[in-house]
Write a protein that holds these residues in place. Structure first.
Motif, PDB file in Angstrom:
ATOM      1  N   LEU A  85      95.774   5.960  32.954  1.00  0.00           N
ATOM      2  CA  LEU A  85      95.010   5.071  33.832  1.00  0.00           C
ATOM      3  C   LEU A  85      94.661   5.723  35.163  1.00  0.00           C
ATOM      4  CD1 LEU A  85      96.980   1.770  33.137  1.00  0.00           C
ATOM      5  CD2 LEU A  85      94.570   2.202  32.576  1.00  0.00           C
ATOM      6  N   GLU A  86      95.570   6.544  35.685  1.00  0.00           N
ATOM      7  CA  GLU A  86      95.307   7.167  36.978  1.00  0.00           C
ATOM      8  C   GLU A  86      94.104   8.102  36.914  1.00  0.00           C
ATOM      9  OE1 GLU A  86      97.566   9.960  40.335  1.00  0.00           O
ATOM     10  OE2 GLU A  86      98.705   9.081  38.690  1.00  0.00           O
ATOM     11  N   ASN A 120      88.502   3.547  31.971  1.00  0.00           N
ATOM     12  CA  ASN A 120      89.050   2.839  33.128  1.00  0.00           C
ATOM     13  C   ASN A 120      88.735   1.350  33.011  1.00  0.00           C
ATOM     14  OD1 ASN A 120      90.193   2.451  35.714  1.00  0.00           O
ATOM     15  ND2 ASN A 120      88.171   2.564  36.661  1.00  0.00           N
ATOM     16  N   GLN A 156      93.584  -1.981  41.191  1.00  0.00           N
ATOM     17  CA  GLN A 156      93.309  -0.543  41.193  1.00  0.00           C
ATOM     18  C   GLN A 156      92.045  -0.242  41.990  1.00  0.00           C
ATOM     19  OE1 GLN A 156      95.045   2.241  39.987  1.00  0.00           O
ATOM     20  NE2 GLN A 156      93.435   3.207  41.209  1.00  0.00           N
ATOM     21  N   ALA A 208      91.732   8.058  34.598  1.00  0.00           N
ATOM     22  CA  ALA A 208      90.537   7.293  34.235  1.00  0.00           C
ATOM     23  C   ALA A 208      89.912   6.601  35.442  1.00  0.00           C
ATOM     24  CB  ALA A 208      90.887   6.265  33.159  1.00  0.00           C
ATOM     25  N   ALA A 209      90.745   6.200  36.402  1.00  0.00           N
ATOM     26  CA  ALA A 209      90.255   5.487  37.582  1.00  0.00           C
ATOM     27  C   ALA A 209      89.737   6.416  38.670  1.00  0.00           C
ATOM     28  CB  ALA A 209      91.367   4.608  38.159  1.00  0.00           C
ATOM     29  N   SER A 236      87.712  -4.829  28.960  1.00  0.00           N
ATOM     30  CA  SER A 236      88.806  -4.478  28.055  1.00  0.00           C
ATOM     31  C   SER A 236      88.427  -4.820  26.616  1.00  0.00           C
ATOM     32  CB  SER A 236      90.088  -5.211  28.459  1.00  0.00           C
ATOM     33  OG  SER A 236      90.534  -4.763  29.717  1.00  0.00           O
ATOM     34  N   ILE A 260      90.156   1.057  26.177  1.00  0.00           N
ATOM     35  CA  ILE A 260      90.836   1.167  27.467  1.00  0.00           C
ATOM     36  C   ILE A 260      92.013   2.138  27.419  1.00  0.00           C
ATOM     37  CG2 ILE A 260      92.129  -0.152  29.190  1.00  0.00           C
ATOM     38  CD1 ILE A 260      89.059  -0.622  29.091  1.00  0.00           C
ATOM     39  N   ALA A 261      92.173   2.889  28.498  1.00  0.00           N
ATOM     40  CA  ALA A 261      93.281   3.830  28.618  1.00  0.00           C
ATOM     41  C   ALA A 261      94.601   3.080  28.775  1.00  0.00           C
ATOM     42  CB  ALA A 261      93.067   4.745  29.822  1.00  0.00           C
ATOM     43  N   PRO A 321      98.856   3.677  30.175  1.00  0.00           N
ATOM     44  CA  PRO A 321      99.489   4.365  31.305  1.00  0.00           C
ATOM     45  C   PRO A 321      99.451   5.886  31.185  1.00  0.00           C
ATOM     46  CG  PRO A 321     100.799   2.482  30.649  1.00  0.00           C
ATOM     47  CD  PRO A 321      99.723   2.622  29.614  1.00  0.00           C
ATOM     48  N   ASP A 362      90.038  -3.435  36.826  1.00  0.00           N
ATOM     49  CA  ASP A 362      91.327  -3.773  37.409  1.00  0.00           C
ATOM     50  C   ASP A 362      91.114  -3.854  38.918  1.00  0.00           C
ATOM     51  OD1 ASP A 362      93.864  -3.732  38.611  1.00  0.00           O
ATOM     52  OD2 ASP A 362      94.734  -2.498  37.018  1.00  0.00           O
TER      53      ASP A 362
END
Length: 209
Positions: A77-78, A114, A120, A80-81, A101, A105-106, A108, A117
């Protein structure tokens, strides 16, 4: 030139279990994208995981090998964002990709797109604003809405306006596959559908617009 690549570039035949079609092209198509003048690619969409994590990884590897940057997807997620920042004539522009979603979606630590969210999103804005060189504009490419429908549903309009309220200069929706409506909201531009630049399915009306 920034585009949404709504397929994976892979030789894999291992489709994930999902509803709807699976989209892919050969990895050498990345060379064609480069020669067509594509500089930056958004991967936050509902088809980027059609051939699993291996398909996304092969896609990103092919893009990097051809000198094309990407955003909106990654390993975890990190990543991807993470926004992509570019310099244009002395102006710093950050691009962020987010997707509804679905199947793409990725996780963790797993490959994927991404997600939308908002916590985020606010953290990303804080990070961009705290950097030494300020960002002049934030462009959100948002993969959301109703397919083949030219207008935003009430939830989508509220979301897009919220993103502008929080600091986006423009929000571009890229899921409807038709040229949609747009609005000027406060100091931002919101586009509720761009249509398609290159699209292989002909049965939908307006698919070539």
């Amino acid at each position: 030139t920034v585009v949404n690549l709504e397929c994976v570039l892979t030789t894999s035949t291992a489709r994930i279990l999902k509803v709807g079609p699976h989209f892919k092209a050969h990895p050498w198509c990345a060379k064609g994208l480069r020669e067509a003048g594509i500089d930056l690619i958004n991967l936050a969409n509902n088809h980027i995981k059609d051939f699993g994590e291996a398909g996304i990884e092969e896609t990103t590897r092919s893009l990097r090998a051809n000198g094309i940057e990407y955003f909106g997807a990654g390993r975890g997620l990190e990543e991807a964002a993470r926004p992509a920042s570019v310099q244009l004539y002395g102006t710093t522009v950050a691009f962020i990709g987010m997707a509804e979603s679905e199947f793409s979606i990725a996780g963790p630590s797993s490959w994927g797109a991404n997600p939308i969210d908002l916590i985020q999103w606010c953290n990303t804005l804080s990070d961009l604003r705290s950097k030494g060189s300020p960002v002049d504009h934030i462009i959100v490419l948002l993969h959301a809405g109703n397919e083949h429908f030219q207008y935003p549903n009430p939830w989508l309009q509220r979301l897009c306006r919220f993103l502008v309220d929080q600091g986006a200069s423009a929000v571009i929706c890229q899921h409807s596959h038709v040229a949609g409506t747009y609005e000027i909201y406060r100091d931002g531009v919101i586009v509720y559908g761009q249509g398609n630049f290159a699209y292989g399915r002909d049965r939908e009306p307006h698919s070539k617009e």
